[in-house]
Scaffold this active site. Sequence first.
Site, PDB file in Angstrom:
ATOM      1  N   PRO A 120       0.783  -1.245   0.000  1.00  0.00           N
ATOM      2  CA  PRO A 120       0.000   0.000   0.000  1.00  0.00           C
ATOM      3  C   PRO A 120       0.816   1.298   0.000  1.00  0.00           C
ATOM      4  O   PRO A 120       0.794   2.064   0.964  1.00  0.00           O
ATOM      5  CB  PRO A 120      -0.837  -0.139   1.272  1.00  0.00           C
ATOM      6  N   CYS A 121       1.495   1.565  -1.104  1.00  0.00           N
ATOM      7  CA  CYS A 121       2.263   2.806  -1.197  1.00  0.00           C
ATOM      8  C   CYS A 121       1.347   4.029  -1.221  1.00  0.00           C
ATOM      9  O   CYS A 121       1.801   5.147  -0.950  1.00  0.00           O
ATOM     10  CB  CYS A 121       3.199   2.776  -2.399  1.00  0.00           C
TER      11      CYS A 121
END
Length: 153
Positions: A120-121
């Site tokens: 989850p950047c």
Amino acid sequence: MYYSYLESPIGDLTLIATDQFIVGVHFGKKKVEGTFQRNGLLKTLEKELKEYFEGQRKTFDLPLDPKGTLFQQRVWNDLKTIPYGETKSYQEVAFEIENAKAVRAVGMANHRNPIAILIPCHRVIGKNQSLVGYAGGLEIKQQLLELERRNGK
């Protein structure tokens, strides 16, 4: 290598897998070396992504194999610890991987993340809480963060 496309609320996604691992989730329809076929892993990934977009899934249960440098791997592993609906700054990630001066390098590792959403950047923001940089574009980053805030922790 197998790939498929998924229509999602944030646009088309290109999904890539081997027989054993998810190796890519990219924004838009990308040309991929491999076979356009939904193998078992891609079918499961599509199901889990649909559940995520419907607010029913907060974690993913798939084997991932992102290709990158040792530094990138450290950053991506740290990103996977950011809880659903929460954010960290690039600076916080740099501290957590014990390289406080590597804030820009953390940003570049985020940009090169080959498995968007599952790693989850989108949950990494500027230290002043601003949305900065995202491979899918800031509008998609905002949509993902709003989806997670709306569906709670």
